[in-house]
Design an enzyme around this catalytic site. Sequence first.
Site, PDB file in Angstrom:
ATOM      1  CG  ASN A 293      -1.785  -1.221   1.267  1.00  0.00           C
ATOM      2  OD1 ASN A 293      -2.378  -1.601   0.260  1.00  0.00           O
ATOM      3  ND2 ASN A 293      -1.852  -1.860   2.414  1.00  0.00           N
ATOM      4  NE  ARG A 295      -4.553   2.786   2.172  1.00  0.00           N
ATOM      5  CZ  ARG A 295      -4.655   1.582   1.662  1.00  0.00           C
ATOM      6  NH1 ARG A 295      -4.369   1.374   0.379  1.00  0.00           N
ATOM      7  NH2 ARG A 295      -5.032   0.556   2.403  1.00  0.00           N
ATOM      8  NE  ARG A 341      -9.803  -0.258  10.382  1.00  0.00           N
ATOM      9  CZ  ARG A 341      -9.491  -0.249   9.096  1.00  0.00           C
ATOM     10  NH1 ARG A 341     -10.429  -0.072   8.181  1.00  0.00           N
ATOM     11  NH2 ARG A 341      -8.248  -0.422   8.709  1.00  0.00           N
TER      12      ARG A 341
END
Length: 456
Positions: A293, A295, A341
Amino acid sequence: MEPRVFDKVLIANRGEIALRIHHACKEMGISTVAVHSTADSDAMHVRLADESVCIGAAPASESYFNTAALLTAATITNADAIHPGYGLLSENADFAEMVSEHGFVFIGPSADHIRMMSDKITAKHTMKRLGVPVVPGSDGAVKDAAAARRLSDAMGYPVLVKASAGGGGRGIKIAESADDIGTAFATAQSEAKAYFGNDEMYIEKYLGRPRHIEIQVLADSHGGVIHLGDRDCSLQRRHQKVLEEAPSPALNAEQRDQIGAQVVEAVGTLGYLGAGTLEFLYENGAFYFIEMNTRLQVEHPVTEMITGIDIVREQIRIAAGAELSYAQDNITFTGHAIECRINAESPVTFTPSPGRISYYHPPGGLGVRIDSGIYAGYVVPSYYDSLIAKLIVHGKTRNEAIMRLRRSLHEYVIEGVETTIPLHQLLCENADFVNGDYDIHWLENFVGPEDQPHAR
Ligand code: MV4
């Protein structure tokens, strides 16, 4: 005082991550520009930003994905750089290119590196060449079902057919035996063509009960490359992570240092710039690279909590051409961090639950961090993903972190919308979780089958 690296940064995102980026900017003396859709006018980061620009209607396709509107906002506010956050345009190489062509700094890696990693066959081939262990499988693309059959027969079943452009579990099919490979290949390929407009496929040996462990890296333009250890992201449902922790309860310090050193070596040779994450499957003591990834990730706070390093600050420094603030030698991993989360959705059926937050009381105290832009009276829009808060706890030991998580979840009150807090409360009381005894399939069993989730 350190010199300011940019005067002004435009934050091309929304929600908790836009606020997180605003925090880093302000602590560096950088002015911020918030961009928002008509549905996000009352967002906390919009209120706190030095300037804000409405860039379009509520659907993300008409606002947060509108590159012309974003570049116009950057132009009229005279921003120096654009931080894309996660999701949205963060891994769009064309956008990264556009940003620099318009004279702004893209806070992220080069468009070439984004493009390289978005193609999973190239990413895997590259990492393999650089000495990173990968999942055994096809050497590059597999052109048709007949080739898939020959290769899988030789390799042994089960195998996975994967789309090179894949992501989020799309364009991926398992073949348990030679009987399945033809159908698996055809189904995965047509799905890939439909979703990504790219039907390049590859094949891997299927790992049955792996953990999902990822390594965070940072690389600057002066040859500085560091890793910030690992995160265990195995607790997921339908390819959505639910809870992440650092370090992984499955690894010892020696394994961590070894994979960390291999990753640093590879990323350095690549000439990669900025923050990145290498995703691995981990089974029976071995690491297998699957994807990278390019990011900032949702779960970056657990790494920040155990290292004390502000990852967003480092991203901004790197983009401005500054050196990393740390060398590997002065990075230490202290204690244990867990992130939950919290989504505005049913904790049983996972149906989204947008609406007005009528009452809000977040937990606090030593070792508790909340990354969230919500407040009493805030209306959770129905247009975007349902993540409304991240509760992150840190403790000297994993046990201390779990005790802290339990008391924080008990204290956390969000009324007016349903949230996944009750799911996290059950999860952190579970014996398998407490023992760190879980893999990527564990949570799906815990919450029950998709069509009939059970209340536990
Ligand atoms: C795998 C795998 C087992 N063996 N590859 C799913 C989506 C993509 N990101 C990679 N995925 C997987 N690749 C091999 N060779 C199992 C999965 C997988 C998975 C991986 C990470 C986190 C959650 C997952 C849930 C189901 C399957």
